[in-house]
Motif scaffolding. Structure first.
Motif, PDB file in Angstrom:
ATOM      1  N   ARG A 161       0.876  -1.164   0.000  1.00 32.42           N
ATOM      2  CA  ARG A 161       0.000   0.000   0.000  1.00 32.42           C
ATOM      3  C   ARG A 161       0.911   1.210   0.000  1.00 32.42           C
ATOM      4  N   MET A 162       0.905   1.927  -1.112  1.00 33.76           N
ATOM      5  CA  MET A 162       1.745   3.105  -1.218  1.00 33.76           C
ATOM      6  C   MET A 162       1.021   4.280  -0.581  1.00 33.76           C
ATOM      7  N   SER A 163       1.760   5.147   0.105  1.00 30.80           N
ATOM      8  CA  SER A 163       1.133   6.349   0.631  1.00 30.80           C
ATOM      9  C   SER A 163       0.688   7.203  -0.549  1.00 30.80           C
ATOM     10  N   PRO A 164      -0.561   7.689  -0.539  1.00 30.57           N
ATOM     11  CA  PRO A 164      -1.036   8.465  -1.681  1.00 30.57           C
ATOM     12  C   PRO A 164      -0.138   9.667  -1.957  1.00 30.57           C
ATOM     13  N   GLY A 165       0.134   9.911  -3.229  1.00 32.32           N
ATOM     14  CA  GLY A 165       0.929  11.071  -3.622  1.00 32.32           C
ATOM     15  C   GLY A 165       2.422  10.791  -3.635  1.00 32.32           C
ATOM     16  N   LEU A 203     -10.835   5.748  -5.776  1.00 30.46           N
ATOM     17  CA  LEU A 203     -11.357   7.098  -5.538  1.00 30.46           C
ATOM     18  C   LEU A 203     -10.855   7.599  -4.187  1.00 30.46           C
ATOM     19  N   ARG A 204     -10.932   6.734  -3.185  1.00 27.71           N
ATOM     20  CA  ARG A 204     -10.451   7.066  -1.842  1.00 27.71           C
ATOM     21  C   ARG A 204      -8.989   7.498  -1.879  1.00 27.71           C
ATOM     22  N   ALA A 257      -7.293   8.600  -4.401  1.00 28.90           N
ATOM     23  CA  ALA A 257      -7.148   9.851  -5.155  1.00 28.90           C
ATOM     24  C   ALA A 257      -7.523  11.042  -4.270  1.00 28.90           C
ATOM     25  N   VAL A 258      -8.629  10.917  -3.536  1.00 31.64           N
ATOM     26  CA  VAL A 258      -9.074  12.015  -2.671  1.00 31.64           C
ATOM     27  C   VAL A 258      -8.009  12.303  -1.620  1.00 31.64           C
ATOM     28  N   GLU A 259      -7.452  11.236  -1.050  1.00 28.41           N
ATOM     29  CA  GLU A 259      -6.426  11.387  -0.028  1.00 28.41           C
ATOM     30  C   GLU A 259      -5.192  12.091  -0.612  1.00 28.41           C
ATOM     31  N   ALA A 260      -4.788  11.670  -1.806  1.00 22.92           N
ATOM     32  CA  ALA A 260      -3.593  12.252  -2.427  1.00 22.92           C
ATOM     33  C   ALA A 260      -3.818  13.712  -2.823  1.00 22.92           C
ATOM     34  N   PHE A 261      -4.961  14.004  -3.437  1.00 21.32           N
ATOM     35  CA  PHE A 261      -5.179  15.345  -3.983  1.00 21.32           C
ATOM     36  C   PHE A 261      -5.571  16.354  -2.900  1.00 21.32           C
ATOM     37  N   SER A 262      -5.960  15.883  -1.720  1.00 18.54           N
ATOM     38  CA  SER A 262      -6.416  16.829  -0.698  1.00 18.54           C
ATOM     39  C   SER A 262      -5.293  17.767  -0.248  1.00 18.54           C
ATOM     40  N   VAL A 263      -4.014  17.395  -0.506  1.00 19.55           N
ATOM     41  CA  VAL A 263      -2.915  18.299  -0.138  1.00 19.55           C
ATOM     42  C   VAL A 263      -2.986  19.618  -0.911  1.00 19.55           C
ATOM     43  N   PHE A 264      -3.663  19.621  -2.048  1.00 23.42           N
ATOM     44  CA  PHE A 264      -3.712  20.837  -2.848  1.00 23.42           C
ATOM     45  C   PHE A 264      -4.751  21.834  -2.324  1.00 23.42           C
ATOM     46  N   GLY A 265      -5.647  21.373  -1.463  1.00 19.11           N
ATOM     47  CA  GLY A 265      -6.667  22.262  -0.914  1.00 19.11           C
ATOM     48  C   GLY A 265      -7.614  22.834  -1.964  1.00 19.11           C
ATOM     49  N   VAL A 266      -7.844  22.059  -3.029  1.00 16.76           N
ATOM     50  CA  VAL A 266      -8.713  22.527  -4.117  1.00 16.76           C
ATOM     51  C   VAL A 266     -10.054  21.799  -4.015  1.00 16.76           C
ATOM     52  N   LYS A 267     -11.108  22.443  -4.474  1.00 11.82           N
ATOM     53  CA  LYS A 267     -12.427  21.797  -4.464  1.00 11.82           C
ATOM     54  C   LYS A 267     -12.438  20.602  -5.411  1.00 11.82           C
ATOM     55  N   SER A 293     -21.539   1.486  -2.684  1.00 11.67           N
ATOM     56  CA  SER A 293     -20.496   1.927  -1.756  1.00 11.67           C
ATOM     57  C   SER A 293     -19.860   3.272  -2.142  1.00 11.67           C
ATOM     58  N   VAL A 294     -19.737   3.549  -3.433  1.00  5.69           N
ATOM     59  CA  VAL A 294     -19.169   4.837  -3.863  1.00  5.69           C
ATOM     60  C   VAL A 294     -20.075   5.982  -3.407  1.00  5.69           C
ATOM     61  N   TYR A 295     -21.381   5.783  -3.528  1.00  2.00           N
ATOM     62  CA  TYR A 295     -22.332   6.830  -3.133  1.00  2.00           C
ATOM     63  C   TYR A 295     -22.248   7.082  -1.627  1.00  2.00           C
ATOM     64  N   GLU A 296     -22.171   5.983  -0.872  1.00  2.00           N
ATOM     65  CA  GLU A 296     -22.091   6.113   0.592  1.00  2.00           C
ATOM     66  C   GLU A 296     -20.818   6.852   0.993  1.00  2.00           C
ATOM     67  N   TYR A 297     -19.720   6.515   0.332  1.00  2.00           N
ATOM     68  CA  TYR A 297     -18.449   7.173   0.636  1.00  2.00           C
ATOM     69  C   TYR A 297     -18.526   8.672   0.331  1.00  2.00           C
ATOM     70  N   CYS A 298     -19.068   9.031  -0.834  1.00  2.00           N
ATOM     71  CA  CYS A 298     -19.158  10.449  -1.233  1.00  2.00           C
ATOM     72  C   CYS A 298     -20.025  11.217  -0.242  1.00  2.00           C
ATOM     73  N   ASN A 299     -21.114  10.590   0.131  1.00  2.00           N
ATOM     74  CA  ASN A 299     -22.036  11.192   1.082  1.00  2.00           C
ATOM     75  C   ASN A 299     -21.346  11.473   2.410  1.00  2.00           C
ATOM     76  N   LYS A 300     -20.653  10.465   2.900  1.00  2.00           N
ATOM     77  CA  LYS A 300     -19.975  10.558   4.196  1.00  2.00           C
ATOM     78  C   LYS A 300     -18.839  11.581   4.160  1.00  2.00           C
ATOM     79  N   SER A 301     -18.151  11.691   3.019  1.00  2.00           N
ATOM     80  CA  SER A 301     -16.990  12.576   2.939  1.00  2.00           C
ATOM     81  C   SER A 301     -17.344  13.951   2.376  1.00  2.00           C
ATOM     82  N   ASN A 302     -18.624  14.243   2.242  1.00  2.00           N
ATOM     83  CA  ASN A 302     -19.047  15.534   1.688  1.00  2.00           C
ATOM     84  C   ASN A 302     -18.451  15.823   0.321  1.00  2.00           C
ATOM     85  N   LEU A 303     -18.338  14.773  -0.472  1.00  2.00           N
ATOM     86  CA  LEU A 303     -17.853  14.946  -1.847  1.00  2.00           C
ATOM     87  C   LEU A 303     -19.081  15.019  -2.737  1.00  2.00           C
TER      88      LEU A 303
END
Lengths: 306, 288
Positions: free
Chosen positions: A149-153, B207-208, B210-220, B234-244
């Motif tokens: 599991r690679m750390s994202p980014g 998707l999870r 990607a969200v984790e990686a891209f969140s460092v940019f602080g972009v919508k 499950s994708v819908y539940e995740y988006c709902n829970k994470s306010n995506l």
């Protein structure tokens, strides 16, 4: 021992589903997920982790705020725009709780080249090893699985892939397994090259779309570049018979073996949802086709490595 | 930093998992955007956007990276270059300094550190940059040389060219899959990231990440669920829970898959025009 890598060029052509079926159909094997960027094979194989560890690769620059006198030499010399002056951080942060008073390294852009570390006149830059993620050796209902599991980014360096491959070879040797099946990543760059070099054969999974065809040609050329034996699987072949025909002609013209064609079928998605591999789902036509494909791949593999 | 005033907004179309429909969405959005845009395909390992947009290419340009070449006459084998290089590009072998240019990351450390001026600039071809037009839109793409391992330098060349061609227009960037350096290079300095996924456990897992990686940019960020109707919730539940926010759902439709396999732009099909129009409006609203 045979090493077999399944790749596709284009993403989402069904690599992991086919690799899952191979995990079920092969015998005396070890599975290994090299798509560390977006690893999915574990979702089908339900691994039970037996051994794990942290993986470090390369280094990352960190500026010591106390020692930095803001001379800016590091920023000037960095070719990757990875050093931010203090002012920049001020602009970027909405809540200025503790603003950095020194230059700062942007870890996303830092390439780990160490040039700033070497040239800092204050010796203010640390260069610790970079934590990239965790690796695992697991048991599954079919075979041992080596995955990570690679750390994202993180930088998906070839080093992690090389490490996973060495681990898979070790596991295979210890358990007298004679074949390793790798699930590769999309693309043709660094991770794919590390997944391919030195293996005995590549299986390219493609689909009859403009992207599938275009990308398959590029990945096949890459295999040729590294002189690796190759066979093609056309997935969802009935989506566009004309394009399927074009892939077949391309392969025939270039003396590339087609191991088989798989029809478009909802059962592939249903299997993923159930956490099963497709050959466990009882669709006889698909099972026969995949069994034939596996037999074909196995035959080619034993032929290329005498 | 890259962010000249000439560009209005940058939209990045990304995904963790490959093959979720990034290119299909990029082509469709550029086709129905209500003003001229600059479209950039930065998935240089496997560029596909041109297959759907059929751009009128004006120019192809080979892109090179600066790599070290040793002037053996000046080199006194001190090894400083080999010591600073973190990528094992330079080795002292017997009475010769040997270079493996394929592995060079272009940090220029060896040039800076050599006390004898013995390193000269050589070059390695990394790929081809191409640009032109699709109707009113500007178009830029890059194609990585087969055998080249590093895609970010060519991606940066594509983004720079796109910057210079944008000329006050919005930019639509088709990113490579994954969550490591190439995907991060594409997503950096964007105004909005549209994540394309599919409603399966694979889609959710990636998707999870990607969200984790891209969140460092602080972009919508917003999500498009492609091939809805298959898989699970499950994708819908995740988006709902994470306010995506889910900006659009594109149903699984065999006719759409077949149209795509013929290279058609989906937003040009009458039954899908509205979905993409609405999607574009929601994205624009979020970026402004």
């Amino acid at each position: 021992m045979y090493e077999l890598t399944v790749i596709s060029g284009k993403g989402g052509t069904g690599k992991t589903s086919i690799v899952g079926a191979f995990a079920h159909l092969a015998s005396n094997h070890v599975m290994c997920d090299l798509d560390v960027d977006a690893a999915n094979l574990h979702l089908l194989l339900a691994p039970e982790i037996k051994e794990q560890g942290a993986f470090y690769s390369g280094n990352i620059a960190i500026i010591d705020e106390e020692k930095c006198n803001n001379c800016g030499i590091c920023k000037e010399m960095c070719k990757f725009d990875a050093i931010l002056p203090p002012r920049h951080c001020e602009e970027q942060s909405d809540v200025a709780i503790s603003l950095p008073i020194s230059h700062v390294v942007d870890p996303v852009n830092c390439e780990g080249c160490g040039v700033c570390v070497h040239f800092c006149p204050q010796n203010a830059i640390d260069f610790p090893e970079n934590y990239c993620g965790d690796w695992y050796i697991s048991d599954t209902r079919f075979a041992p699985l080596v995955h990570a599991r690679m750390s994202p980014g993180e930088e998906n360096s070839g080093k992690l892939i090389t490490f996973l491959r060495q681990t898979a070879v070790k596991v295979a040797t210890q358990n007298n397994r004679d074949i390793i099946i790798y699930d590769g990543s999309p693309g043709i760059g660094c991770p794919v090259i590390s997944s391919l070099t030195g293996t005995d054969m590549a299986v390219v999974v493609t689909e009859p779309t403009p992207s599938g065809l275009h990308d398959a040609k590029r990945i096949l050329e890459l295999c040729k570049h590294f002189s690796i034996a190759v066979a093609v699987i056309i997935n969802k072949y009935d989506l566009n018979l004309e394009n399927t025909g074009e892939i077949e002609r391309f392969c025939a013209d270039n003396y590339i073996k087609i191991a088989g064609k798989v029809p478009n079928n909802r059962i592939f998605v249903d299997a993923v949802v159930k956490g099963s591999v497709v050959t466990e789902c009882g669709n006889e036509t698909i099972n026969i086709e995949l069994q034939n494909i596996w037999n074909e791949v196995r035959t080619i593999l034993t032929r290329v490595k005498k | 930093m890259r962010k000249p005033l000439k560009i209005k907004k940058r939209l990045v179309i990304a995904s963790g998992k490959g093959g979720t429909g990034k290119t299909m969405i990029s082509a469709s959005l550029s086709h129905i955007w209500d003003s001229p845009v600059c479209v950039a395909d930065v998935d240089v390992e496997e560029p596909n956007l041109h297959l759907f947009l059929n751009p009128d290419i004006q120019e192809d340009k080979k892109i090179f990276m600066k790599v070290p070449v040793i002037n053996q006459e000046k080199c006194n084998l001190c090894g400083a270059c080999s010591d600073i290089c973190q990528f094992n590009v330079i080795a002292i072998m017997g009475k010769k300094t040997v270079i493996f240019p394929e592995m060079c990351h272009g940090c220029d450390g060896c040039f800076a550190v050599c006390p004898n001026d013995a390193i000269i600039a050589g070059k390695r071809e990394i790929g081809v940059l191409s640009w032109g037009n699709v109707d009113k839109n500007a178009f830029v793409t890059g194609c990585l040389r087969i055998g080249e391992a590093m895609s970010p330098p060519l991606m940066k060349a594509v983004l720079e060219k796109a910057d210079s061609l944008a000329n006050g227009r919005d930019m639509i960037i088709d990113a490579p899959p994954g969550t490591s350096c190439p995907a991060m290079t594409a997503a950096a300095s964007s105004d909005f990231i549209l994540l394309v996924t599919e409603p399966t456990p694979f889609g959710l897992n990636d998707l999870r990440l990607a969200v984790e990686a891209f969140s460092v940019f602080g972009v919508k960020m917003g999500v498009v669920v492609n091939r809805s109707g298959i898989g699970d919730r499950s994708v819908y539940e995740y988006c709902n829970k994470s306010n995506l926010p889910i900006f659009a759902e594109i149903p699984f439709d065999i006719n759409l898959a077949k149209a795509y396999s013929r290279g058609e732009i989906i937003s040009s099909l009458p039954e899908y025009k509205t979905v993409f129009k609405d999607l574009a409006v929601r994205i624009k609203h979020c970026m402004n």
